[in-house]
Design a protein around this motif. Structure first.
Motif, PDB file in Angstrom:
ATOM      1  N   UNK A  51       0.829  -1.208   0.000  1.00  0.00           N
ATOM      2  CA  UNK A  51       0.000   0.000   0.000  1.00  0.00           C
ATOM      3  C   UNK A  51       0.862   1.257   0.000  1.00  0.00           C
ATOM      4  N   UNK A  52       1.962   1.238   0.751  1.00  0.00           N
ATOM      5  CA  UNK A  52       2.856   2.395   0.808  1.00  0.00           C
ATOM      6  C   UNK A  52       3.503   2.656  -0.543  1.00  0.00           C
ATOM      7  N   UNK A  53       4.001   1.592  -1.174  1.00  0.00           N
ATOM      8  CA  UNK A  53       4.662   1.730  -2.474  1.00  0.00           C
ATOM      9  C   UNK A  53       3.702   2.276  -3.520  1.00  0.00           C
ATOM     10  N   UNK A  54       2.483   1.747  -3.537  1.00  0.00           N
ATOM     11  CA  UNK A  54       1.506   2.175  -4.542  1.00  0.00           C
ATOM     12  C   UNK A  54       0.931   3.557  -4.215  1.00  0.00           C
ATOM     13  N   UNK A  55       0.850   3.916  -2.946  1.00  0.00           N
ATOM     14  CA  UNK A  55       0.404   5.264  -2.586  1.00  0.00           C
ATOM     15  C   UNK A  55       1.389   6.307  -3.108  1.00  0.00           C
ATOM     16  N   UNK A  56       2.675   5.995  -3.024  1.00  0.00           N
ATOM     17  CA  UNK A  56       3.684   6.908  -3.558  1.00  0.00           C
ATOM     18  C   UNK A  56       3.615   6.962  -5.082  1.00  0.00           C
ATOM     19  N   UNK A  57       3.223   5.858  -5.712  1.00  0.00           N
ATOM     20  CA  UNK A  57       3.037   5.857  -7.172  1.00  0.00           C
ATOM     21  C   UNK A  57       1.873   6.764  -7.564  1.00  0.00           C
ATOM     22  N   UNK A  58       0.842   6.811  -6.724  1.00  0.00           N
ATOM     23  CA  UNK A  58      -0.278   7.723  -6.974  1.00  0.00           C
ATOM     24  C   UNK A  58       0.195   9.172  -6.894  1.00  0.00           C
ATOM     25  N   UNK A  59       0.975   9.485  -5.867  1.00  0.00           N
ATOM     26  CA  UNK A  59       1.503  10.849  -5.725  1.00  0.00           C
ATOM     27  C   UNK A  59       2.402  11.228  -6.894  1.00  0.00           C
ATOM     28  N   UNK A  60       3.074  10.244  -7.457  1.00  0.00           N
ATOM     29  CA  UNK A  60       3.969  10.492  -8.588  1.00  0.00           C
ATOM     30  C   UNK A  60       3.190  10.656  -9.889  1.00  0.00           C
ATOM     31  N   UNK A  61       1.900  10.358  -9.867  1.00  0.00           N
ATOM     32  CA  UNK A  61       1.085  10.475 -11.070  1.00  0.00           C
ATOM     33  C   UNK A  61       1.102   9.239 -11.948  1.00  0.00           C
ATOM     34  N   UNK A  62       1.661   8.134 -11.427  1.00  0.00           N
ATOM     35  CA  UNK A  62       1.722   6.902 -12.210  1.00  0.00           C
ATOM     36  C   UNK A  62       0.435   6.088 -12.092  1.00  0.00           C
ATOM     37  N   UNK A  63      -0.346   6.356 -11.051  1.00  0.00           N
ATOM     38  CA  UNK A  63      -1.638   5.717 -10.839  1.00  0.00           C
ATOM     39  C   UNK A  63      -2.656   6.779 -10.460  1.00  0.00           C
ATOM     40  N   UNK A  64      -3.905   6.513 -10.733  1.00  0.00           N
ATOM     41  CA  UNK A  64      -4.952   7.459 -10.321  1.00  0.00           C
ATOM     42  C   UNK A  64      -5.476   7.140  -8.932  1.00  0.00           C
ATOM     43  N   UNK A  65      -5.527   5.855  -8.592  1.00  0.00           N
ATOM     44  CA  UNK A  65      -5.971   5.424  -7.264  1.00  0.00           C
ATOM     45  C   UNK A  65      -5.097   4.279  -6.784  1.00  0.00           C
ATOM     46  N   UNK A  66      -5.099   4.082  -5.488  1.00  0.00           N
ATOM     47  CA  UNK A  66      -4.329   2.988  -4.896  1.00  0.00           C
ATOM     48  C   UNK A  66      -5.186   1.726  -4.883  1.00  0.00           C
ATOM     49  N   UNK A  67      -4.749   0.660  -5.559  1.00  0.00           N
ATOM     50  CA  UNK A  67      -5.548  -0.569  -5.592  1.00  0.00           C
ATOM     51  C   UNK A  67      -5.576  -1.330  -4.269  1.00  0.00           C
ATOM     52  N   UNK A  68      -4.717  -0.943  -3.322  1.00  0.00           N
ATOM     53  CA  UNK A  68      -4.766  -1.579  -2.003  1.00  0.00           C
ATOM     54  C   UNK A  68      -5.753  -0.784  -1.164  1.00  0.00           C
ATOM     55  N   UNK A  69      -6.952  -1.303  -1.024  1.00  0.00           N
ATOM     56  CA  UNK A  69      -8.028  -0.566  -0.372  1.00  0.00           C
ATOM     57  C   UNK A  69      -8.594  -1.358   0.799  1.00  0.00           C
ATOM     58  N   UNK A  70      -9.123  -0.612   1.741  1.00  0.00           N
ATOM     59  CA  UNK A  70      -9.776  -1.245   2.878  1.00  0.00           C
ATOM     60  C   UNK A  70     -11.109  -1.806   2.429  1.00  0.00           C
ATOM     61  N   UNK A  71     -11.389  -3.054   2.824  1.00  0.00           N
ATOM     62  CA  UNK A  71     -12.648  -3.696   2.450  1.00  0.00           C
ATOM     63  C   UNK A  71     -13.524  -3.824   3.689  1.00  0.00           C
ATOM     64  N   UNK A  72     -14.763  -3.419   3.575  1.00  0.00           N
ATOM     65  CA  UNK A  72     -15.710  -3.506   4.680  1.00  0.00           C
ATOM     66  C   UNK A  72     -16.831  -4.502   4.391  1.00  0.00           C
ATOM     67  N   UNK A  73     -16.600  -5.358   3.374  1.00  0.00           N
ATOM     68  CA  UNK A  73     -17.617  -6.323   3.010  1.00  0.00           C
ATOM     69  C   UNK A  73     -17.146  -7.729   3.379  1.00  0.00           C
ATOM     70  N   UNK A  74     -18.118  -8.603   3.602  1.00  0.00           N
ATOM     71  CA  UNK A  74     -17.786  -9.995   3.857  1.00  0.00           C
ATOM     72  C   UNK A  74     -17.220 -10.213   5.237  1.00  0.00           C
TER      73      UNK A  74
END
Length: 398
Positions: A147-170
């Protein structure tokens, strides 16, 4: 085929991806490690079929219309990771942990995939699979790092959203009952120290007692030196130095460095009985460190844990035929720190005292308030610790 090459101080694996460009898996500490990983990768560069010859005056048919070019896959996870290592500023222990998790878990799963190809559902399935083979704490650490690595990728503009997300289902793990941390009371601490005395030395038995009655971390105790012990004149205390107050063991190498957090650089007051025990121990030996191995060398956590701590708390059979039943199964050495905190809670000491004692960060306003009543609260803390020690001594003598 995949190949390896030197990259700065480390090695990386290079290979051909399905979309054409060469991919990279960085971060290997040696060439053999890189070659071992390279052997697991397939070469995705395959020859392209040759189109049949077409006359210049022949009409175009759908069979001969060139397909539209696909959009580029974007930056690969491994390529971004190569840049990401240079952006982080963490301690040596944390960095070593990150590199281990990356090498063993993140790169094997995501190394050859573009950042934009990582989806929330893929991450969720992968995390679910990890839970079948790893402890929850390990899975949590792996997931947080991704999540940390991909969050920094979002800040860098390489991703629009972080695919590591909190799930509240199931059936989320948040619904599982919380596991209470294992801790020991003063009688159990004394019993553990008694067993450590038989397995190792009086020095390491005192290590156990000091850990329980100060709440110090392993690295702070293993790195404690004579000059940081002020055991006579005024209030006896131990000082955790902000730059060299802990002994770090990384990949088998021992170095001095800062304690875990800035707040961990602190002064720890001692009850009189513990100051006396430490003073007697320092008079007994001439080593620079307070706590050492049996032959006077640096303590190593894995060796102490395997040879001394585990049999003391989990039970063992001694060479003379004596059978030790489990005393506190599952208790870790770090559990002595939890024990110290539990004692302070039981003795009615406020949160600010607990935080200052254990080296936890609190707001400046709270620290200012504490400074006005520090002396009285410190006396209460030391009196409570002395009472626990006296109870354990009396119970042993009875």
């Amino acid at each position: 085929m995949a190949w390896v090459e030197k990259h700065g101080r480390t090695w990386r694996v290079r290979y051909w991806r399905e979309d054409g460009p060469a991919g990279s898996v960085p971060g290997f500490q040696s060439e053999p490690e890189a070659r071992e990983h390279a052997a697991t990768l397939q070469d995705h560069r395959t020859p392209q079929p040759t189109a049949p010859a077409v006359r210049a005056d022949a009409p175009l048919t759908p069979a001969f219309i060139a397909p539209a070019e696909e959009e580029p896959a974007g930056v690969g996870f491994a390529d971004w990771l190569e840049t990401w290592w240079d952006t982080i500023d963490v301690g040596d222990n944390t960095l070593a942990s990150y590199r281990s998790l990356t090498k063993n878990h993140l790169l094997p799963r995501w190394g050859s995939i573009p950042l934009t190809g990582i989806t929330p559902s893929q991450v969720q399935v992968w995390v679910k699979e990890l839970h079948t083979t790893h402890r929850p704490s390990t899975v949590s650490a792996i997931r947080k790092l991704l999540a940390l690595i991909l969050a920094d990728a979002v800040e860098e503009g390489l991703l629009t959203t972080n695919p590591v997300r909190k799930r509240n289902r199931g059936r989320t793990r948040s619904h599982d009952p919380a596991q209470e941390k294992i801790w020991a009371d003063e009688h159990e601490v004394r019993a553990i120290a008694s067993r450590v005395l038989q397995l190792a030395s009086p020095n390491q038995a005192l290590l156990v007692i000091t850990a329980a009655y100060t709440g110090m971390r392993w690295g702070e105790l293993a790195g404690l030196r004579r000059e940081n012990c002020h055991l006579s004149g005024g209030q006896p205390r131990l000082v955790i130095h902000p730059q060299s107050g802990a002994l770090h063991e990384i990949n088998g190498h021992l170095t001095y460095g800062p304690p875990k957090t800035p707040a961990s650089a602190r002064t720890i007051t001692l009850p009189a009985f513990l100051a006396e025990l430490l003073a007697n121990e320092l008079n007994r030996h001439r080593h620079a460190h307070v706590f050492t191995s049996i032959d006077g060398k640096h303590l190593r956590r894995s060796c102490f844990g395997r040879r001394t701590w585990a049999p003391a708390v989990n039970g063992t059979n001694l060479s003379d035929g004596t059978v030790w039943k489990p005393l506190k199964p599952g208790l870790t050495f770090h559990g002595l720190r939890h024990s110290h905190k539990t004692w302070m809670i039981e003795d009615g000491l406020p949160d600010v005292v607990q935080a200052r004692r254990l080296g936890h960060r609190m707001g400046r306003d709270i620290d200012d308030i504490y400074s006005h009543v520090a002396s009285a609260l410190n006396d209460k803390l030391l009196s409570a610790l002395t009472a626990r020690w006296n109870r354990s001594v009396s119970a042993t003598a009875a």
